[in-house]
Structure formats: C-alpha cells, structure tokens
Design a protein around this motif. Sequence first.
Motif, PDB file in Angstrom:
ATOM      1  N   GLN A  13      87.564  95.153  45.890  1.00 18.14           N
ATOM      2  CA  GLN A  13      86.329  95.286  45.123  1.00 18.14           C
ATOM      3  C   GLN A  13      86.252  96.598  44.341  1.00 18.14           C
ATOM      4  O   GLN A  13      85.759  96.609  43.210  1.00 18.14           O
ATOM      5  N   ASP A  14      86.728  97.698  44.901  1.00 16.65           N
ATOM      6  CA  ASP A  14      86.698  98.970  44.177  1.00 16.65           C
ATOM      7  C   ASP A  14      87.587  98.914  42.941  1.00 16.65           C
ATOM      8  O   ASP A  14      87.192  99.344  41.854  1.00 16.65           O
ATOM      9  N   LEU A  17      85.952  96.655  40.377  1.00 16.94           N
ATOM     10  CA  LEU A  17      84.832  97.309  39.700  1.00 16.94           C
ATOM     11  C   LEU A  17      85.332  98.254  38.618  1.00 16.94           C
ATOM     12  O   LEU A  17      84.803  98.262  37.499  1.00 16.94           O
ATOM     13  N   LYS A  28      77.850  97.754  35.946  1.00 22.21           N
ATOM     14  CA  LYS A  28      77.513  97.379  37.321  1.00 22.21           C
ATOM     15  C   LYS A  28      76.028  97.053  37.397  1.00 22.21           C
ATOM     16  O   LYS A  28      75.198  97.799  36.918  1.00 22.21           O
ATOM     17  N   HIS A  30      74.574  95.124  40.586  1.00 21.53           N
ATOM     18  CA  HIS A  30      74.213  95.230  42.001  1.00 21.53           C
ATOM     19  C   HIS A  30      75.419  95.699  42.800  1.00 21.53           C
ATOM     20  O   HIS A  30      76.544  95.298  42.527  1.00 21.53           O
ATOM     21  N   ASP A  31      75.166  96.535  43.789  1.00 19.64           N
ATOM     22  CA  ASP A  31      76.201  96.995  44.706  1.00 19.64           C
ATOM     23  C   ASP A  31      75.526  97.168  46.067  1.00 19.64           C
ATOM     24  O   ASP A  31      75.011  98.232  46.380  1.00 19.64           O
ATOM     25  N   ARG A  38      80.820  93.939  49.898  1.00 21.99           N
ATOM     26  CA  ARG A  38      79.616  94.248  49.121  1.00 21.99           C
ATOM     27  C   ARG A  38      79.235  93.063  48.247  1.00 21.99           C
ATOM     28  O   ARG A  38      80.089  92.283  47.833  1.00 21.99           O
ATOM     29  N   LEU A  40      78.579  92.665  44.907  1.00 24.59           N
ATOM     30  CA  LEU A  40      78.924  93.520  43.790  1.00 24.59           C
ATOM     31  C   LEU A  40      78.970  92.690  42.522  1.00 24.59           C
ATOM     32  O   LEU A  40      79.822  91.813  42.381  1.00 24.59           O
TER      33      LEU A  40
END
Length: 128
Positions: A13-14, A17, A28, A30-31, A38, A40
């Motif tokens: 996910q990181d 993103l 972005k 929502h997180d 998450r 995300l």
Amino acid sequence: MKIHLSSVFVDDQDKALRFYTDVLGFTKKHDVPVGTDRWLTVVSPEEPDGTELLLEPSGHPAVQPYKAALVQDGIPATAFAVDDVHAEFDRLRGLGVRFTQEPLEMGTVTTAVLDDTCGNLIQIVHSE
C-alpha cells in the motif's frame, strides 16, 4: 446510480500510494487503519468528490493467481481517462514508468498500458 468506489489490488500500500500520487498524479482521499492494512483511497484532483480508487491489499489467497493471470494475458486491471494518451505516455515514460503497450490508435480511441509497479497493468485511454 453511479460508481462511487472501485479498487485495484496492490502488493504494497505504501508503494502504491507513492506511485498513484507522485507518478500518476492522484490525490490521497482516505487513509484509515484497518488492522494491519488501511482503507486507502485516491481520487482525481480534477474531481476530489468523484469516484474513489481503493488501493486494496492483495492478502486474499485468490488475488495473486488472479492478478498473475491478468498480467500474463496483458489485461489491464482498470482504465483511466486522459486528455491525450500520447502526451501522458511521454510524461510517464519520462518518469520511468514501464509500458507494456505503447499508444495504439483504434478508430476514435487511443490507449496505452502501463505497469503500476504493484502487480497490475493499467490502461490509459482517450476517446475523441
């Protein structure tokens, strides 16, 4: 009825993103922590209240074979509209993005397919 949320399964996910915001240009939305993962989402900066894209973790056992089959067959997981496929192709290629299909004109539609670095092929498309 309208589409509110769509998703792509991502390996990290990181990393996703960073790619979807820093490279593709989404914002972005929502997180929210959900256990070890998450909720995300990202949105187009042109439509901050528009359809959200969930960067969904690939943890379910069915996901990896599904994603691998799509990539092996060259099938994009989703498609994003752009104003000019050729210009976006040049911009993204300049940022080091790997394409599996260069811009292809098919009548009134032009497409290209890129690797999102998170296990998916993504199509960009422009219709006249």
